[in-house]
Scaffold this motif. Structure first.
Motif, PDB file in Angstrom:
ATOM      1  N   SER A 164       0.836  -1.203   0.000  1.00  0.00           N
ATOM      2  CA  SER A 164       0.000   0.000   0.000  1.00  0.00           C
ATOM      3  C   SER A 164       0.868   1.250   0.000  1.00  0.00           C
ATOM      4  O   SER A 164       1.907   1.293   0.660  1.00  0.00           O
ATOM      5  N   PHE A 165       0.416   2.263  -0.728  1.00  0.00           N
ATOM      6  CA  PHE A 165       1.136   3.531  -0.815  1.00  0.00           C
ATOM      7  C   PHE A 165       0.197   4.572  -1.396  1.00  0.00           C
ATOM      8  O   PHE A 165      -0.847   4.242  -1.967  1.00  0.00           O
ATOM      9  N   THR A 166       0.540   5.837  -1.229  1.00  0.00           N
ATOM     10  CA  THR A 166      -0.252   6.925  -1.794  1.00  0.00           C
ATOM     11  C   THR A 166       0.624   7.730  -2.736  1.00  0.00           C
ATOM     12  O   THR A 166       1.609   8.339  -2.314  1.00  0.00           O
TER      13      THR A 166
ATOM     14  N   ASP B 236     -10.621  -0.154  -2.744  1.00  0.00           N
ATOM     15  CA  ASP B 236     -11.235   1.014  -3.365  1.00  0.00           C
ATOM     16  C   ASP B 236     -10.215   2.142  -3.473  1.00  0.00           C
ATOM     17  O   ASP B 236      -9.355   2.301  -2.603  1.00  0.00           O
ATOM     18  N   VAL B 237     -10.314   2.910  -4.534  1.00  0.00           N
ATOM     19  CA  VAL B 237      -9.448   4.068  -4.729  1.00  0.00           C
ATOM     20  C   VAL B 237     -10.295   5.312  -4.499  1.00  0.00           C
ATOM     21  O   VAL B 237     -11.288   5.527  -5.188  1.00  0.00           O
TER      22      VAL B 237
ATOM     23  N   ILE C 144      -3.193   9.771  -4.439  1.00  0.00           N
ATOM     24  CA  ILE C 144      -3.924   8.648  -5.030  1.00  0.00           C
ATOM     25  C   ILE C 144      -3.490   7.385  -4.289  1.00  0.00           C
ATOM     26  O   ILE C 144      -2.405   6.858  -4.532  1.00  0.00           O
ATOM     27  N   PRO C 145      -4.328   6.897  -3.359  1.00  0.00           N
ATOM     28  CA  PRO C 145      -3.933   5.712  -2.590  1.00  0.00           C
ATOM     29  C   PRO C 145      -4.158   4.434  -3.386  1.00  0.00           C
ATOM     30  O   PRO C 145      -5.172   4.277  -4.060  1.00  0.00           O
ATOM     31  N   LEU C 146      -3.194   3.532  -3.322  1.00  0.00           N
ATOM     32  CA  LEU C 146      -3.317   2.224  -3.952  1.00  0.00           C
ATOM     33  C   LEU C 146      -2.927   1.144  -2.953  1.00  0.00           C
ATOM     34  O   LEU C 146      -1.974   1.306  -2.197  1.00  0.00           O
ATOM     35  N   THR C 147      -3.680   0.074  -2.970  1.00  0.00           N
ATOM     36  CA  THR C 147      -3.296  -1.140  -2.265  1.00  0.00           C
ATOM     37  C   THR C 147      -3.251  -2.230  -3.318  1.00  0.00           C
ATOM     38  O   THR C 147      -4.263  -2.568  -3.917  1.00  0.00           O
TER      39      THR C 147
END
Length: 172
Positions: free
Chosen positions: A80-82, A144-145, A157-160
């Motif tokens: 996970s990161f943004t 979910d984004v 923009i967070p992504l997992t």
């Protein structure tokens, strides 16, 4: 067992890279990243989170107050990161669609809702003279984004990303 401060790691700096599934990933720390892997750019100050959630079921017996066995029923690996940079490749990775460019204007077209975009992924972090890498042949966006546009702070923009398949990952 001796204590060794050289094994204390601070993820002081690094990169997250995404590319098409099937992209050749480096197999040594000295190998260059494949040009097909695109650095997503700045990551917010929370850095990158690597987690391994799993579900474990307890098996009980009449003769024991405690479980007599525990069985792993699910396991996952999540990164996970943004992302702080609103660039074409990052929007495409987050929202899973196509981006067309015409006279400098990017137009986003969402993909089919049932489609899942897969990526090859690399994470690299440095601590002084030490460099660490995690390469994953196949990941998908696993959550979910949601990003917010506010006048008081930068948008992110967070992504997992969740690992898919049994292809070997490498950490070095």
């Amino acid at each position: 067992m001796a204590n060794d401060p050289d094994f204390i790691t601070v993820g002081a700096n690094g990169s997250v890279l995404l590319g098409p599934v099937g992209t050749a990933l480096p197999t040594t720390i000295a190998a260059a990243w494949n040009a097909a892997l695109i650095d997503v750019g700045y990551i917010n100050e929370d850095g990158v989170s690597i987690s391994k959630p799993r579900s474990i079921e307890a098996r009980r017996a009449w003769q024991s107050f405690y479980p007599v066995r525990r069985i792993v029923t699910e396991s996952d690996l999540l990164v996970s990161f943004t992302m702080m940079e609103f660039k074409k490749t990052n929007i495409q990775a987050a929202l899973e669609g196509a981006i067309a460019t015409n006279t400098g204007i990017h137009t986003f077209t969402p993909g089919d809702p049932e489609d899942i975009t897969q990526f090859a992924m690399g994470v690299q972090w440095m601590d002084g003279a030490y460099t660490f890498r995690l390469t994953i042949p196949k990941v998908i966006s696993n959550a979910d984004v949601v990003f917010f546009l506010k006048p008081s702070e930068e948008a992110g923009i967070p992504l997992t990303m969740g690992v898919v398949g049994t292809d070997p990952m490498q950490a070095y």
